[in-house]
Design a protein around this motif. Structure first.
Motif, PDB file in Angstrom:
ATOM      1  N   ARG A 203     -19.516  34.013  11.828  1.00 45.39           N
ATOM      2  CA  ARG A 203     -19.191  34.273  13.234  1.00 45.39           C
ATOM      3  C   ARG A 203     -20.369  34.948  13.942  1.00 45.39           C
ATOM      4  O   ARG A 203     -20.697  34.624  15.077  1.00 45.39           O
ATOM      5  N   VAL A 204     -20.988  35.894  13.255  1.00 45.31           N
ATOM      6  CA  VAL A 204     -22.144  36.584  13.844  1.00 45.31           C
ATOM      7  C   VAL A 204     -23.262  35.584  14.096  1.00 45.31           C
ATOM      8  O   VAL A 204     -23.885  35.573  15.157  1.00 45.31           O
ATOM      9  N   ARG A 205     -23.528  34.718  13.104  1.00 48.35           N
ATOM     10  CA  ARG A 205     -24.572  33.706  13.277  1.00 48.35           C
ATOM     11  C   ARG A 205     -24.251  32.786  14.450  1.00 48.35           C
ATOM     12  O   ARG A 205     -25.119  32.445  15.245  1.00 48.35           O
ATOM     13  N   ALA A 206     -22.981  32.412  14.579  1.00 48.18           N
ATOM     14  CA  ALA A 206     -22.574  31.530  15.681  1.00 48.18           C
ATOM     15  C   ALA A 206     -22.790  32.225  17.017  1.00 48.18           C
ATOM     16  O   ALA A 206     -23.299  31.623  17.966  1.00 48.18           O
ATOM     17  N   ARG A 207     -22.408  33.490  17.083  1.00 51.66           N
ATOM     18  CA  ARG A 207     -22.586  34.220  18.342  1.00 51.66           C
ATOM     19  C   ARG A 207     -24.064  34.415  18.655  1.00 51.66           C
ATOM     20  O   ARG A 207     -24.494  34.292  19.803  1.00 51.66           O
ATOM     21  N   LEU A 208     -24.857  34.729  17.630  1.00 52.13           N
ATOM     22  CA  LEU A 208     -26.299  34.870  17.851  1.00 52.13           C
ATOM     23  C   LEU A 208     -26.915  33.534  18.270  1.00 52.13           C
ATOM     24  O   LEU A 208     -27.805  33.492  19.118  1.00 52.13           O
ATOM     25  N   SER A 209     -26.425  32.469  17.693  1.00 54.09           N
ATOM     26  CA  SER A 209     -26.900  31.143  18.085  1.00 54.09           C
ATOM     27  C   SER A 209     -26.540  30.871  19.540  1.00 54.09           C
ATOM     28  O   SER A 209     -27.337  30.317  20.290  1.00 54.09           O
ATOM     29  N   LEU A 210     -25.327  31.263  19.926  1.00 54.00           N
ATOM     30  CA  LEU A 210     -24.898  31.098  21.314  1.00 54.00           C
ATOM     31  C   LEU A 210     -25.792  31.905  22.252  1.00 54.00           C
ATOM     32  O   LEU A 210     -26.244  31.403  23.281  1.00 54.00           O
ATOM     33  N   VAL A 211     -26.060  33.139  21.893  1.00 57.97           N
ATOM     34  CA  VAL A 211     -26.943  33.983  22.698  1.00 57.97           C
ATOM     35  C   VAL A 211     -28.320  33.334  22.797  1.00 57.97           C
ATOM     36  O   VAL A 211     -28.919  33.258  23.865  1.00 57.97           O
ATOM     37  N   SER A 212     -28.815  32.838  21.685  1.00 54.99           N
ATOM     38  CA  SER A 212     -30.119  32.194  21.668  1.00 54.99           C
ATOM     39  C   SER A 212     -30.130  30.962  22.555  1.00 54.99           C
ATOM     40  O   SER A 212     -31.083  30.723  23.300  1.00 54.99           O
ATOM     41  N   SER A 213     -29.064  30.164  22.514  1.00 52.51           N
ATOM     42  CA  SER A 213     -29.018  28.966  23.362  1.00 52.51           C
ATOM     43  C   SER A 213     -28.949  29.355  24.835  1.00 52.51           C
ATOM     44  O   SER A 213     -29.554  28.694  25.681  1.00 52.51           O
ATOM     45  N   TYR A 214     -28.212  30.431  25.168  1.00 56.05           N
ATOM     46  CA  TYR A 214     -28.196  30.894  26.556  1.00 56.05           C
ATOM     47  C   TYR A 214     -29.588  31.338  26.991  1.00 56.05           C
ATOM     48  O   TYR A 214     -30.024  31.044  28.094  1.00 56.05           O
ATOM     49  N   GLU A 215     -30.271  32.050  26.125  1.00 59.16           N
ATOM     50  CA  GLU A 215     -31.632  32.484  26.463  1.00 59.16           C
ATOM     51  C   GLU A 215     -32.541  31.285  26.689  1.00 59.16           C
ATOM     52  O   GLU A 215     -33.314  31.255  27.633  1.00 59.16           O
TER      53      GLU A 215
END
Length: 161
Positions: free
Chosen positions: A133-145
């Motif tokens: 879940r953390v990786r998914a959220r970090l991936s989401l943050v990265s994609s937003y960036e």
């Protein structure tokens, strides 16, 4: 007083010659002035045509600017929303990272009995799920960036054009 015919003809001829040269010069000057006026008129027509062309080009550029401004509005809204989401998710990602680091620091070698094995496996699975879940959220943050970066580059590229 009337002059005799030959004398009169000579006087008229002398006057004609004397007047003809300046008259021809004046006529030449008038012809030059007419030519100059025609050239000026053609030049004015050319300038008027160029002025119309410039007006059309300015109007076209104004239409393009207006179109770009209309196209920028949704981009600005999307960028604002993305920035808000990123600001909202960044603390959560940081908290997850901190929790994972704490878990890593607390990890101890535990000796247990065979009966504790299912519970340990369940615990490991929970940690893996949390980590996913953390990786998914970090991936989401990265994609937003990344999306923000591309939007900013695109909007800067259009402004510079």
């Amino acid at each position: 007083m009337k002059l005799p015919g030959k004398l009169r003809a000579r006087v008229e001829e002398a006057f004609s010659r004397r007047l003809a040269e300046p008259l021809h010069a004046v006529q030449g000057d008038i012809g030059g002035i007419h030519d100059h006026l025609h050239r000026l008129e053609r030049r004015l027509d050319d300038l008027a045509g160029r002025d119309r062309e410039l007006d059309e080009r300015i109007a076209e550029q104004a239409r393009r600017v207006e179109q770009l401004e209309r196209r920028m509005e949704p981009v600005e809204r999307e960028s604002s929303w993305s920035a808000n989401e990123l600001a909202r998710l960044a603390p959560q990602a940081a908290a997850f990272e901190a929790r994972l680091e704490q878990q890593r620091e607390r990890a101890e070698v535990i000796t247990a009995e065979l009966t504790d094995l299912p519970e340990a496996r369940t615990l490991v699975e929970v940690v893996r799920e949390e980590h996913a879940r953390v990786r998914a959220r970090l991936s989401l943050v990265s994609s937003y960036e990344e999306r923000l970066r591309r939007l900013e580059l695109r909007s800067l590229g259009r402004e510079g054009s």
